[in-house]
Design an enzyme around this catalytic site. Sequence first.
Site, PDB file in Angstrom:
ATOM      1  NE  ARG A 138      34.157  37.622  36.579  1.00 25.85           N
ATOM      2  CZ  ARG A 138      35.209  37.777  37.383  1.00 25.85           C
ATOM      3  NH1 ARG A 138      36.418  37.406  36.975  1.00 25.85           N
ATOM      4  NH2 ARG A 138      35.062  38.322  38.570  1.00 25.85           N
ATOM      5  CG  ASP A 161      36.983  38.634  43.513  1.00 24.88           C
ATOM      6  OD1 ASP A 161      37.973  38.083  44.025  1.00 24.88           O
ATOM      7  OD2 ASP A 161      36.925  38.925  42.303  1.00 24.88           O
TER       8      ASP A 161
END
Length: 541
Positions: free
Chosen positions: A172, A451
């Site tokens: 990612r 996150d």
Amino acid sequence: MSQAAKSASVEGVRILGEIKPEYERVLTPEAIEFVADLERKFGERRLELLAKRAERQKKFDAGELPDFLPETKEIREGDWKIAPIPEDLLDRRVEITGPVDNRKMVINALNSGANSYMTDFEDAAAPTWDNMIGGQLNLMDLWAGTIGFTDPANGKTYDVKPLGERATLIVRPRGWHLDEAHVEVDGRPMSGGMFDFGMYLFHNHANLKKTGSGPYFYLPKMESHLEARLWNDVFTHAEKALGIPVGTARCTILIETLPAAFEMDEILYEMRDHIVGLNCGRWDYIFSYIKRLGKNPNYILPDRSQVVMGDAFLNAYSLLLIKTCHKRGAFAMGGMAAQIPVKGDEEANKAAFAKVLADKEREANNGHDGTWVAHPDLVAVAAEVFGKLPEKNQLARQRQDVHVGQKELLEPHKGERTESGMRECCRVGVQYIEAWLSGRGAVPLYNLMEDAATAEISRTQIWQWLYHGADLSDGRKVTPELFREILDDEMKQLRDTLGDERWTSGRFDEAIKIFDDMATAEECEEFLTLPAYKLLVENEK
């Protein structure tokens, strides 16, 4: 930050980050030229599309609601499919995620028993120069067969299992909104996403071909099919520049913004030669819902803990994603189970695992093809559910019974707004920002692996309640005074818990200021990682 003469051979490019001996393996003149070419060809379009987000937000702030686009109706109603999915991506029933910069975590994730592993340059990684370049080195060593290492703390040796026994790797890169401040092209910071994508593709495509795999990506934070079109053009140009067939690089796109949920067909269509599926990025989706509808009094959400996947707009978006993907021959990936093992408390651990099991059963029953976990110990829990599927995926389940329109995609969750919810936002949001400023993007807090999306939900939730002067369940209004009273009290308790040494050695004062400033700002700012990144870069000087 020291300027590096090493970049002088690439005209118009300055590397502002320190080039340590190992970094020269990543920052070769050829690789820098490759990513600079991407920036020169596509950087302006990226900035224009970010400006379009701001224009669209003005309309939302004025009361306009997101809806399906009339001009793309033919695409939604058309009979078309994406390109066939590569063999090593056909079984993604269990995916694990984690930061790319921690070598041991990368190896453990690859060996976890998951079918695939999303290694992250984005929300689970604080974008320090060392983290970003270190992540590229980890991936280069993986595909060169040299990633094994010995932990100096305990002498334990780590290495990856052979191909076929380990997870398929998916990378990612950063979203369109993030710059790479350490690399300037023609006097302007380049796109963080194009830097991450370009460096990984450039250095590894040849070794990937030898293994029979390919350069696979997860693309985050898109808001429109035009942003997907830009990524598709980047992919195609990069493939042609490297002399590899168009369609070699493949991607899964996270539907984690509210506007993108209304353009899922169009996003799949734009990337039909490169895409394999969509993913329900649930935490960022909640953040986007609050941000995009924040000024509309009809869409004020309750406590974060009450905004769950089985209800209201989250349930509708999940079902529509499954129906849309399967109609086009694309995977519909489920969302993150953020729970992590609770050490020393067997009852709490059982409760956490039970939550994961219930969440995965809901996803599998709805028709998702796979799901995410954040910890190796949860791979077996997810596999217990998705391993029972009769096939490697559920592409055959078309879900023609699902009928989701604008109303369902916007339906707010019901529930209470509480002081306890505000306290959780303050406590979790500040601690995450402090860890991020210290260089850590994946942070265990209160038995969850958090996150950046966690901190974004926390600060936007309080911002929305403050903007509307929302009522708490006990009758009090949310005011700046009440917010700061709670924030101060939570921070005092946190300092008492952590101790003065941990507090003063950390970056809590900066984290508190960012959280306070953004929660009380007149406008809901786009991303907290933008001002936080400036501090991160300043700290590297």
